[in-house]
Design a protein around this motif. Structure first.
Motif, PDB file in Angstrom:
ATOM      1  N   ALA A  11      -3.187   0.486  -6.325  1.00 10.21           N
ATOM      2  CA  ALA A  11      -2.134  -0.090  -7.166  1.00 10.21           C
ATOM      3  C   ALA A  11      -1.311  -0.767  -6.149  1.00 10.21           C
ATOM      4  CB  ALA A  11      -1.221   0.718  -7.905  1.00 10.21           C
ATOM      5  N   PRO A  12      -0.618  -1.858  -6.367  1.00  9.49           N
ATOM      6  CA  PRO A  12       0.280  -2.803  -5.631  1.00  9.49           C
ATOM      7  C   PRO A  12       1.467  -2.049  -5.314  1.00  9.49           C
ATOM      8  CG  PRO A  12      -0.358  -3.832  -7.714  1.00  9.49           C
ATOM      9  CD  PRO A  12      -0.798  -2.600  -7.886  1.00  9.49           C
ATOM     10  N   THR A  13       1.953  -2.269  -4.029  1.00 12.26           N
ATOM     11  CA  THR A  13       3.115  -1.502  -3.630  1.00 12.26           C
ATOM     12  C   THR A  13       4.555  -2.025  -4.176  1.00 12.26           C
ATOM     13  OG1 THR A  13       2.079  -1.090  -1.326  1.00 12.26           O
ATOM     14  CG2 THR A  13       4.454  -0.729  -1.346  1.00 12.26           C
ATOM     15  N   VAL A  14       5.121  -0.908  -4.623  1.00 14.59           N
ATOM     16  CA  VAL A  14       6.645  -1.311  -5.366  1.00 14.59           C
ATOM     17  C   VAL A  14       7.588  -0.584  -4.403  1.00 14.59           C
ATOM     18  CG1 VAL A  14       5.481  -1.927  -7.444  1.00 14.59           C
ATOM     19  CG2 VAL A  14       6.308   0.280  -7.037  1.00 14.59           C
ATOM     20  N   ALA A  15       8.833  -0.865  -4.733  1.00 15.42           N
ATOM     21  CA  ALA A  15       9.786   0.062  -4.150  1.00 15.42           C
ATOM     22  C   ALA A  15       9.825   1.492  -4.873  1.00 15.42           C
ATOM     23  CB  ALA A  15      11.075  -0.477  -4.578  1.00 15.42           C
ATOM     24  N   SER A  16       9.976   2.509  -3.793  1.00 16.95           N
ATOM     25  CA  SER A  16       9.602   3.965  -4.270  1.00 16.95           C
ATOM     26  C   SER A  16      10.968   4.346  -5.032  1.00 16.95           C
ATOM     27  CB  SER A  16       9.621   4.713  -2.819  1.00 16.95           C
ATOM     28  OG  SER A  16       9.655   5.961  -3.158  1.00 16.95           O
ATOM     29  N   GLY A  17      10.621   5.018  -6.051  1.00 17.28           N
ATOM     30  CA  GLY A  17      11.588   5.481  -6.806  1.00 17.28           C
ATOM     31  C   GLY A  17      11.873   7.016  -6.692  1.00 17.28           C
ATOM     32  N   PRO A  18      12.752   7.591  -7.347  1.00 21.25           N
ATOM     33  CA  PRO A  18      13.458   8.965  -7.164  1.00 21.25           C
ATOM     34  C   PRO A  18      12.133  10.019  -7.162  1.00 21.25           C
ATOM     35  CG  PRO A  18      14.742   7.747  -8.799  1.00 21.25           C
ATOM     36  CD  PRO A  18      13.422   6.830  -8.521  1.00 21.25           C
ATOM     37  N   THR A  19      12.195  10.993  -6.370  1.00 24.59           N
ATOM     38  CA  THR A  19      11.298  11.873  -6.660  1.00 24.59           C
ATOM     39  C   THR A  19      11.419  12.963  -7.687  1.00 24.59           C
ATOM     40  OG1 THR A  19      12.309  13.399  -4.768  1.00 24.59           O
ATOM     41  CG2 THR A  19      10.776  11.720  -4.135  1.00 24.59           C
ATOM     42  N   SER A  20      12.680  12.812  -8.136  1.00 21.79           N
ATOM     43  CA  SER A  20      12.776  13.993  -9.036  1.00 21.79           C
ATOM     44  C   SER A  20      13.788  13.539 -10.281  1.00 21.79           C
ATOM     45  CB  SER A  20      13.468  15.319  -8.521  1.00 21.79           C
ATOM     46  OG  SER A  20      14.793  15.188  -7.959  1.00 21.79           O
ATOM     47  N   GLY A  57      -9.431   8.576 -20.165  1.00 14.69           N
ATOM     48  CA  GLY A  57     -10.556   7.605 -19.932  1.00 14.69           C
ATOM     49  C   GLY A  57     -10.277   6.663 -19.153  1.00 14.69           C
ATOM     50  N   VAL A  58      -9.309   6.652 -18.468  1.00 13.05           N
ATOM     51  CA  VAL A  58      -8.602   5.288 -17.677  1.00 13.05           C
ATOM     52  C   VAL A  58      -8.617   5.692 -15.943  1.00 13.05           C
ATOM     53  CG1 VAL A  58      -7.715   4.119 -19.840  1.00 13.05           C
ATOM     54  CG2 VAL A  58      -6.224   5.691 -18.370  1.00 13.05           C
ATOM     55  N   ARG A  59      -8.393   4.567 -15.575  1.00  9.27           N
ATOM     56  CA  ARG A  59      -8.035   4.668 -13.795  1.00  9.27           C
ATOM     57  C   ARG A  59      -6.680   3.653 -13.825  1.00  9.27           C
ATOM     58  NH1 ARG A  59     -13.428   4.495 -10.420  1.00  9.27           N
ATOM     59  NH2 ARG A  59     -14.574   6.222 -11.440  1.00  9.27           N
ATOM     60  N   MET A  60      -6.277   3.641 -12.341  1.00 11.33           N
ATOM     61  CA  MET A  60      -5.109   2.839 -12.145  1.00 11.33           C
ATOM     62  C   MET A  60      -5.543   1.137 -12.841  1.00 11.33           C
ATOM     63  SD  MET A  60      -2.542   4.368 -11.119  1.00 11.33           S
ATOM     64  CE  MET A  60      -1.442   3.129 -10.316  1.00 11.33           C
ATOM     65  N   SER A  61      -6.825   0.958 -12.599  1.00  5.36           N
ATOM     66  CA  SER A  61      -7.014  -0.658 -12.870  1.00  5.36           C
ATOM     67  C   SER A  61      -7.726  -0.707 -14.221  1.00  5.36           C
ATOM     68  CB  SER A  61      -8.001  -1.006 -11.719  1.00  5.36           C
ATOM     69  OG  SER A  61      -9.417  -0.144 -11.783  1.00  5.36           O
ATOM     70  N   SER A  62      -7.922   0.284 -14.932  1.00  2.00           N
ATOM     71  CA  SER A  62      -8.508   0.016 -16.156  1.00  2.00           C
ATOM     72  C   SER A  62      -7.706  -0.864 -17.119  1.00  2.00           C
ATOM     73  CB  SER A  62      -8.822   1.439 -17.059  1.00  2.00           C
ATOM     74  OG  SER A  62      -9.684   2.253 -16.320  1.00  2.00           O
ATOM     75  N   SER A  63      -8.319  -1.676 -17.961  1.00  2.00           N
ATOM     76  CA  SER A  63      -7.589  -2.528 -18.629  1.00  2.00           C
ATOM     77  C   SER A  63      -6.976  -1.695 -19.990  1.00  2.00           C
ATOM     78  CB  SER A  63      -8.555  -3.766 -19.434  1.00  2.00           C
ATOM     79  OG  SER A  63      -7.717  -4.498 -20.598  1.00  2.00           O
ATOM     80  N   VAL A  80       0.226   6.027 -20.547  1.00  2.00           N
ATOM     81  CA  VAL A  80      -0.686   5.720 -19.258  1.00  2.00           C
ATOM     82  C   VAL A  80       0.304   4.814 -18.406  1.00  2.00           C
ATOM     83  CG1 VAL A  80      -2.675   4.008 -18.685  1.00  2.00           C
ATOM     84  CG2 VAL A  80      -2.861   5.781 -20.542  1.00  2.00           C
ATOM     85  N   ARG A  81       0.782   3.852 -19.182  1.00  2.00           N
ATOM     86  CA  ARG A  81       1.910   3.000 -18.265  1.00  2.00           C
ATOM     87  C   ARG A  81       2.854   3.712 -17.541  1.00  2.00           C
ATOM     88  NH1 ARG A  81       2.676  -1.987 -22.525  1.00  2.00           N
ATOM     89  NH2 ARG A  81       0.961  -3.132 -22.007  1.00  2.00           N
ATOM     90  N   THR A  82       3.437   4.701 -18.030  1.00  2.00           N
ATOM     91  CA  THR A  82       4.442   5.403 -17.367  1.00  2.00           C
ATOM     92  C   THR A  82       3.585   6.477 -16.557  1.00  2.00           C
ATOM     93  OG1 THR A  82       5.643   5.780 -19.355  1.00  2.00           O
ATOM     94  CG2 THR A  82       6.114   7.472 -17.671  1.00  2.00           C
ATOM     95  N   THR A  83       2.660   6.771 -16.555  1.00  2.00           N
ATOM     96  CA  THR A  83       1.909   7.616 -15.485  1.00  2.00           C
ATOM     97  C   THR A  83       1.564   6.870 -14.394  1.00  2.00           C
ATOM     98  OG1 THR A  83       1.044   9.052 -17.377  1.00  2.00           O
ATOM     99  CG2 THR A  83      -0.168   9.129 -15.174  1.00  2.00           C
ATOM    100  N   ARG A  84       1.119   5.451 -14.509  1.00  2.00           N
ATOM    101  CA  ARG A  84       0.643   4.767 -13.378  1.00  2.00           C
ATOM    102  C   ARG A  84       1.905   4.233 -12.634  1.00  2.00           C
ATOM    103  NH1 ARG A  84      -3.165   0.105 -16.637  1.00  2.00           N
ATOM    104  NH2 ARG A  84      -4.943   1.597 -16.307  1.00  2.00           N
ATOM    105  N   VAL A  85       3.000   3.737 -13.368  1.00  2.00           N
ATOM    106  CA  VAL A  85       4.097   3.816 -12.419  1.00  2.00           C
ATOM    107  C   VAL A  85       4.659   4.900 -11.713  1.00  2.00           C
ATOM    108  CG1 VAL A  85       6.872   3.512 -12.618  1.00  2.00           C
ATOM    109  CG2 VAL A  85       5.075   2.011 -14.013  1.00  2.00           C
ATOM    110  N   ARG A  86       4.519   6.088 -12.218  1.00  2.00           N
ATOM    111  CA  ARG A  86       5.000   7.082 -11.452  1.00  2.00           C
ATOM    112  C   ARG A  86       4.107   7.508 -10.248  1.00  2.00           C
ATOM    113  NH1 ARG A  86       8.746  10.146  -9.388  1.00  2.00           N
ATOM    114  NH2 ARG A  86       8.366  12.393  -9.195  1.00  2.00           N
ATOM    115  N   ILE A  87       2.545   7.291 -10.288  1.00  2.00           N
ATOM    116  CA  ILE A  87       1.769   7.235  -9.450  1.00  2.00           C
ATOM    117  C   ILE A  87       2.279   6.339  -8.087  1.00  2.00           C
ATOM    118  CG2 ILE A  87      -0.944   6.839  -8.639  1.00  2.00           C
ATOM    119  CD1 ILE A  87      -1.366   7.986 -11.477  1.00  2.00           C
ATOM    120  N   ILE A  88       2.523   5.297  -8.583  1.00  2.00           N
ATOM    121  CA  ILE A  88       2.726   4.281  -7.558  1.00  2.00           C
ATOM    122  C   ILE A  88       3.800   4.677  -6.842  1.00  2.00           C
ATOM    123  CG2 ILE A  88       3.511   1.944  -7.069  1.00  2.00           C
ATOM    124  CD1 ILE A  88       2.108   1.188  -9.880  1.00  2.00           C
TER     125      ILE A  88
END
Length: 242
Positions: A11-20, A57-63, A80-88
């Protein structure tokens, strides 16, 4: 192959968020032991989040929309969106932790070099210098990143690529291509390396207990992932993380 086959998380690199959820950790102030614990914590959470995406049934790039542009109704889009942001965020944190671990290894080898230099001056003898190397180029060898086992071979299928390479049940893995104990990410990087190198030889660094006495033997085996060998997977062995 018995290692986890997590989705490729790119996924595109974004500013790192809090770890906890609170104040972000200052990784530069953590000890090597704390950095290793943080690395393991991040990798465990990444694995859990990857499972969340898999459950939908989705990945980071799934529509997240249908072919005609409407939001999909078969998944929880908000989750899914929240999970993707956390993964980034976590992947960025992981990169930063790895950078500080590399810096710590450089400092450690610099201290070793200085200590050897001091001994040479005191004793009036010549001691070969030990040059620190980068974690990313795998050149530290037995003195560094590829001296620590990170996986164990649980089983090997007969006539499989793993068996032909000489792997045996009970072997511990110190290096698998460019993967080592600092970057294997709960073996997901091993799975990725296997998929990307089908038909190409990979060097696998193995530690094996001696059958006829105490101690161990270190081996460099050549393993070529391939299909159609008569069994499942590209290797025909089952690895578990240590």
């Amino acid at each position: 192959m018995g290692i986890p086959m997590d989705d490729n998380i790119h996924a595109p690199t974004v500013a790192s968020g809090p770890t906890s959820g609170g104040t972000p950790l200052d990784f530069s102030k953590l000890s090597m032991a704390d950095l290793m614990q943080e690395k393991e914590r991040i990798e465990a959470e990444l694995s859990a989040l990857s499972s969340v995406l898999n459950s939908h049934g989705v990945r980071m790039s799934s529509s997240l929309t249908t072919f005609d542009g409407f939001p999909r109704d078969d998944i929880d889009i908000a989750q899914v969106r929240t999970t993707r942001v956390r993964i980034i965020h976590l992947r960025n944190d992981h990169k930063e932790v790895m950078a500080h671990l590399e810096k710590g290894l450089h400092a450690h080898f610099a201290q070793l070099q200085n200590a050897q230099g001091a001994m040479a001056t005191t004793n009036g003898t010549s001691v070969p210098s030990v040059a620190p190397a980068s974690v990313t180029d795998n050149s530290i060898g037995d003195a560094g990143t590829q001296s620590t086992p990170f996986a164990k071979v649980n089983s090997v299928e007969p006539r499989s690529p793993a068996a032909e390479a000489g792997l045996k049940a009970g072997d511990t893995i110190r290096g698998f291509g460019g993967v080592h104990w600092l970057n294997h990410e709960r073996l997901s990087k091993v799975a990725e390396t296997v998929q990307q190198n089908e038909g190409r030889s990979l060097t696998v660094k193995v530690t094996r207990k001696n059958e006829d006495g105490p101690g161990t033997t270190e081996l460099d085996l050549q393993l070529t992932p391939r299909r159609n060998w008569g069994g499942r997977g590209l290797l025909g062995c089952h690895l578990v993380p240590l």
